[in-house]
Design an enzyme around this catalytic site. Sequence first.
Site, mmCIF file in Angstrom:
data_model
loop_
_atom_site.group_PDB
_atom_site.id
_atom_site.type_symbol
_atom_site.label_atom_id
_atom_site.label_comp_id
_atom_site.label_asym_id
_atom_site.label_seq_id
_atom_site.Cartn_x
_atom_site.Cartn_y
_atom_site.Cartn_z
ATOM 1 N N LYS A 39 54.004 9.642 -46.434
ATOM 2 C CA LYS A 39 54.546 10.985 -46.709
ATOM 3 C C LYS A 39 53.946 12.005 -45.743
ATOM 4 O O LYS A 39 52.880 11.753 -45.147
ATOM 5 C CB LYS A 39 54.239 11.368 -48.159
ATOM 6 N N ARG A 137 50.647 15.462 -63.670
ATOM 7 C CA ARG A 137 51.590 15.893 -62.632
ATOM 8 C C ARG A 137 52.991 15.435 -63.036
ATOM 9 O O ARG A 137 53.714 16.198 -63.657
ATOM 10 C CB ARG A 137 51.138 15.319 -61.288
ATOM 11 N N HIS A 166 48.875 7.310 -61.817
ATOM 12 C CA HIS A 166 48.130 7.906 -60.705
ATOM 13 C C HIS A 166 46.799 8.436 -61.223
ATOM 14 O O HIS A 166 46.738 9.012 -62.301
ATOM 15 C CB HIS A 166 48.950 9.037 -60.070
ATOM 16 N N ARG A 225 47.784 1.609 -53.599
ATOM 17 C CA ARG A 225 48.481 2.616 -52.791
ATOM 18 C C ARG A 225 47.484 3.546 -52.079
ATOM 19 O O ARG A 225 47.527 4.765 -52.241
ATOM 20 C CB ARG A 225 49.380 3.501 -53.682
ATOM 21 N N TYR A 270 39.814 38.160 -29.425
ATOM 22 C CA TYR A 270 40.178 39.228 -30.376
ATOM 23 C C TYR A 270 39.025 39.605 -31.296
ATOM 24 O O TYR A 270 38.273 38.731 -31.752
ATOM 25 C CB TYR A 270 41.323 38.749 -31.282
ATOM 26 N N CYS A 332 42.724 31.790 -31.075
ATOM 27 C CA CYS A 332 44.012 32.482 -30.978
ATOM 28 C C CYS A 332 45.135 31.523 -31.374
ATOM 29 O O CYS A 332 44.891 30.379 -31.727
ATOM 30 C CB CYS A 332 44.237 32.990 -29.563
ATOM 31 N N MET A 333 46.373 31.998 -31.293
ATOM 32 C CA MET A 333 47.502 31.156 -31.675
ATOM 33 C C MET A 333 47.620 29.927 -30.762
ATOM 34 O O MET A 333 47.881 28.818 -31.227
ATOM 35 C CB MET A 333 48.802 31.959 -31.630
ATOM 36 N N ASP A 334 47.416 30.152 -29.454
ATOM 37 C CA ASP A 334 47.686 29.079 -28.489
ATOM 38 C C ASP A 334 46.469 28.666 -27.684
ATOM 39 O O ASP A 334 46.551 27.722 -26.897
ATOM 40 C CB ASP A 334 48.765 29.544 -27.498
#
Length: 389
Positions: A39, A137, A166, A225, A270, A332-334
Site C-alpha cells: 500500500k 479500526r 489486526h 502480514r 530563510y 527550502c522547498m527544492d
Amino acid sequence: MNNAGVLRASRALIHLDYLQENISLVRKKTGTKICMPVKADAYGHGAIHIAKAALLSGVEYLAVATVLEGKELRDGGILSPIMLLSIVLPEEIDALIAADLEPMVCDSEYIENLEKSAAKAGKKVPVHLKIDTGMGRIGCTSEEAVSLAVTIAKSKNLYLAGTATHLAVSDSPDKDDIVYTNNQTELFSAAVENIKKAGIDPGIVHAANTGGVTFHNHSWFDMVRPGILLYGYSPQDQEGKAALAVKPLMELQSAIVFIKNVKKGQSVSYGRTWTAEENTLIGTIPLGYGDGLSRLLSNNWQIALGAENRTVVNQNEGKLPGKPLFLVGRICMDQCMVNLGRESTAQRWDPVTIFGGLAPHAGIMALKLNTIPYEITCNINKRVPRVYT
Ligand SMILES: *Cc1c(COP(=O)(O)O)cnc(C)c1O
C-alpha cells in the site's frame, strides 16, 4: 531502470537484494505464508518493483489499501492474490471485482453489495472476514464473526478465503502491551474455532503485522502480514536495539551542486536561523521539503558525504566516504544547505547520502522527528526518482 539523462542528483536507491534477504529472514522465523503490504506505493518504495521482487522471493500474497493501488498492480502484470485492506465506497465495488482484489469484509451490508456485484460479473469472489479484537479500526465483533461467516458461506458468489484480525500494540516490548496482544490473539483464536465449529472453513487465518512477527509467535497462524519489517525497519527490544536484523531498503541520495565561501557572521537560508561562527564552506543540495524531506530537519540532521553506487569526484578526500556533515539553515522547498567545514576538500558534484546507506537510516530520522519510519519513506514523493539495485 533506464533513467539515464533524466535522473536527477536527488534519488532514492532501493535495494531489492535486501528485500529478498528480509523476506527469507521472516520466512525462516515464522515458516508461514507471507502477505506483503504494498500500500501507499509500497511504503514509498515503488509498488510494481517491490511487488515483482517480493513475488520472485516467494511471497504468496500482496495487500493494498485502495482499488486503484490494486488496479495499478494488475495493469503492471501482477497475477498473485491481492488483498484489499480498507473499506471502499459502494461505487468502487465493480472495479474491485474487475481487478480481482480480495476485500476485507466485516458487515452484512458490504457483503451484500459485494455479492450483487460478483453475481453481475459472474465471478466467485474471495473475501477475508475481518474481526476487530482490539485495534478499534475496522472489523466485526468476535460475537458477530460466526453469523457473518455463515452469510459468506451461504452466498452464491462469495467464498471465505481468509479470516483476519489486526494487532494494535504488537511492536511494543512493554509488559501491558504484551498482555493486550495476547488477549487479542486469544479472542481471535476463539472466534476462528467457533467458525470451524459451525462447519465453516475459515480459509487462511492471519493476524501478525511487523510486531506480531517480531514478538508474538502465537499470532502467526497460517500467514503473516509484515510491512515495515520487510522494508527493513525492526521494532526495538527492551534495550532499544533492533529486535531483528533486517536491512533498510531505501537510501536517499543527492549531490553537492554548488559550493561557496561563507564568512564568519554571514547567515544561510530563510529566516536566518543559522549564522557561521567561523569562515566555512557551504554546499547546496537540490533536495527540499517539496521532495518530502521534512523541514523539521533544518539545523537538525547530519548527512554523509559520499554515496553507495555513486562516483566521488574528488578521489583524494581522505574522510570519504560517510563523513557526517550538518544541514544548516532552513530546508527550502527544492534545496537545502550543508556545512562542509573550513578545511573540506569536498568537490562540486560529489554525492551525499541523506538517510540510509552511509548515513543513519529512516528509522533514526523518524526518532528525531517524533514519528515512525513509515512516514519518512512514504513522504519521499514522486519528484524523487527511484533507482533499483
Ligand atoms: C499496513 C498493514 C499491515 C502491515 O503493518 P506493518 O506495521 O507495516 O507491519 C498489516 N495488516 C494490515 C491490516 C495493515 O493495514
